[in-house]
Design a protein around this motif. Structure first.
Motif, mmCIF file in Angstrom:
data_model
loop_
_atom_site.group_PDB
_atom_site.id
_atom_site.type_symbol
_atom_site.label_atom_id
_atom_site.label_comp_id
_atom_site.label_asym_id
_atom_site.label_seq_id
_atom_site.Cartn_x
_atom_site.Cartn_y
_atom_site.Cartn_z
ATOM 1 N N VAL A 162 34.024 48.625 39.060
ATOM 2 C CA VAL A 162 32.840 47.882 39.496
ATOM 3 C C VAL A 162 33.251 46.667 40.334
ATOM 4 O O VAL A 162 32.653 46.376 41.380
ATOM 5 N N ALA A 163 34.293 45.952 39.875
ATOM 6 C CA ALA A 163 34.764 44.789 40.645
ATOM 7 C C ALA A 163 35.314 45.207 41.993
ATOM 8 O O ALA A 163 35.113 44.513 43.004
ATOM 9 N N LEU A 164 35.997 46.358 42.054
ATOM 10 C CA LEU A 164 36.546 46.834 43.321
ATOM 11 C C LEU A 164 35.430 47.203 44.292
ATOM 12 O O LEU A 164 35.494 46.857 45.486
ATOM 13 N N ALA A 165 34.405 47.880 43.783
ATOM 14 C CA ALA A 165 33.323 48.295 44.669
ATOM 15 C C ALA A 165 32.469 47.118 45.113
ATOM 16 O O ALA A 165 31.924 47.123 46.224
ATOM 17 N N ALA A 166 32.342 46.090 44.258
ATOM 18 C CA ALA A 166 31.450 44.972 44.586
ATOM 19 C C ALA A 166 32.159 43.861 45.343
ATOM 20 O O ALA A 166 31.599 43.317 46.309
ATOM 21 N N ASN A 167 33.399 43.516 44.941
ATOM 22 C CA ASN A 167 34.058 42.331 45.501
ATOM 23 C C ASN A 167 35.396 42.608 46.168
ATOM 24 O O ASN A 167 36.008 41.671 46.686
ATOM 25 N N GLY A 168 35.901 43.832 46.087
ATOM 26 C CA GLY A 168 37.160 44.128 46.748
ATOM 27 C C GLY A 168 38.338 44.243 45.795
ATOM 28 O O GLY A 168 38.222 44.006 44.582
ATOM 29 N N PRO A 169 39.518 44.604 46.340
ATOM 30 C CA PRO A 169 40.691 44.868 45.488
ATOM 31 C C PRO A 169 41.234 43.629 44.776
ATOM 32 O O PRO A 169 41.772 43.745 43.678
ATOM 33 N N ILE A 170 41.132 42.449 45.386
ATOM 34 C CA ILE A 170 41.664 41.251 44.733
ATOM 35 C C ILE A 170 40.882 40.956 43.451
ATOM 36 O O ILE A 170 41.457 40.668 42.389
#
Length: 410
Positions: free
Chosen positions: A309-317
């Motif tokens: 969810v964090a990758l899809a919403a805010n990116g890999p970092i």
């Protein structure tokens, strides 16, 4: 002729008395006499070595134990819904009993039981309501962020520093293949959904039965246990009382400790996800909370979902920060919370826990993974309380025993 018969009978009696006297005085004579009456006895002793007879005795006893365990598992599988309901009822009892005991000081026990149960249901319903409201309030923003996040992931796969090349046509082909698979297997998925609806009904039935059992366990548990003990012979009541005390102490400690640890993990995860700015922080924190009830595999699975969810919403970092943060929460749980909350109530080695969780998962899926550890912990606690062992050897005694061994001449 009569005198001759009487003399022969008297001689036979004296011979028998002499034989019995010799047999009673000499164990070897008893063995020889037994061999004469049954020649196969001596032959069995000579043809079967001691190690083979010992292994045979252990083997058939193990077979009997395995057969008994198999019968128990088979009977449990036939009444799986009943077993699950009673297990959940015991979990609710272990969690709510301290509150009932506290309220019982100021009110009758039935009223204390009802109030504690209502408070537990209110807390659970409030948590679900908060999650639903959070999802409804962030759904629109999440959909937009998720769409842009998917585009960022595609750009990273196409243009990123990967050791292999992925083109836009390949990604589109994967999407088409996925849609084709869904079209071809739509009927099968609908059938599984229908089965899932039946499972939902069973879940609610088990939950209702569990709450019903919990009410009686909390309100009249001591009376029910006393009635059960009165059905047993007097000579075994103390043993049953000791075993039940050890088992309940371990089970209640594990259950309450797991609840405390799960709530703490969910709270820390919620703070972490909120600070990072990951959408749906509350549902993801609840997912981490639920994952804490599944040993070894629950927390990593929740971590992976939160990272996606964090990758899809805010990116890999952001995804990397979420993964590191939840991993640190897991380390804090294992090294601080577990010893502090549970102590020695569940003294199982991590290797044993891994094997038990794997066996439970293979036998009964997620349900087996959840209930396997507390069941084995209770069994080990009862075995440890009832067994009597010799004092352990220290290192100095072990070295002396090794030094006393004489070398074998070549």
């Amino acid at each position: 002729m009569a005198e001759q018969d009487s003399s022969l009978a008297a001689g036979a009696e004296r011979s028998a008395n002499s034989t019995r006297h010799l047999i009673g005085a000499n164990p070897a004579a008893r063995k020889v006499a037994g061999a004469r009456r049954n020649p196969s006895v001596l032959g069995m002793e000579q043809t079967a070595p001691h190690w083979l007879r010992s292994m045979a005795g252990v083997s058939w006893r193990l077979l009997v134990i395995l057969a008994a365990v198999g019968v128990i598992f088979y009977a449990t599988s036939r009444v799986q819904l009943l077993f699950i309901a009673v297990f959940i009822g015991l979990v609710f009892t272990a969690v709510l009993r301290p509150a009932v005991e506290l309220l019982n000081r100021a009110m009758p026990r039935p009223l204390a039981t009802a109030l504690a149960l209502l408070l537990g249901i209110a807390v659970f319903a409030g948590m679900l309501t908060y999650v639903a409201v959070s999802v409804a309030g962030q759904w629109v923003n999440l959909a937009d962020q998720f769409g842009s996040g998917i585009e960022d992931i595609k750009d990273f796969l196409i243009e990123g520093p990967l050791p292999f090349a992925i083109t836009n046509d390949q990604i589109n082909q994967w999407i088409i293949d996925g849609q084709t698979w869904l079209t071809e297997h739509g009927g099968e998925l609908a059938g599984r959904a229908a089965e899932g609806a039946g499972s939902v009904v069973e879940v609610f039935a088990a939950l209702a039965l569990a709450i019903f059992c919990t009410v009686f366990f909390l309100a009249r548990g001591n009376e029910m246990w006393t009635w059960f003990l009165n059905q047993l012979p007097t000579r075994v009541r103390e043993t049953w009382q000791t075993a039940a005390g050890a088992g309940w102490y371990t089970f209640s400690g594990y259950t309450r400790g797991t609840v405390i640890i799960a709530v703490t993990d969910g709270f820390f995860a919620f703070i972490l996800l909120t600070i990072i700015g990951v959408p749906l922080a509350a549902p993801l924190a609840v997912l981490v909370l639920i994952g804490a009830f599944i040993p070894l595999v629950g927390a990593p699975a929740a971590m992976v979902i939160a990272m996606i969810v964090a990758l899809a919403a805010n990116g890999p970092i952001s995804a990397a920060v979420v993964g590191i943060g939840i991993a640190l929460i897991g380390q804090f749980e294992g090294h601080v919370l577990q010893p502090l909350v549970m102590g020695k109530q569940v003294s199982l080695h991590p290797v044993v826990i891994a094997l038990v969780v794997t066996a439970g998962t293979l036998a009964a899926g997620i349900l087996g993974a959840v209930i396997s550890v507390p069941l084995v912990a209770v069994a080990w606690a009862i075995f440890s309380r009832l067994r009597s062992i010799d004092p352990p050897m220290d290192e100095s005694q072990e070295e002396e025993s090794l030094d006393d061994v004489e070398p074998i001449d070549a």
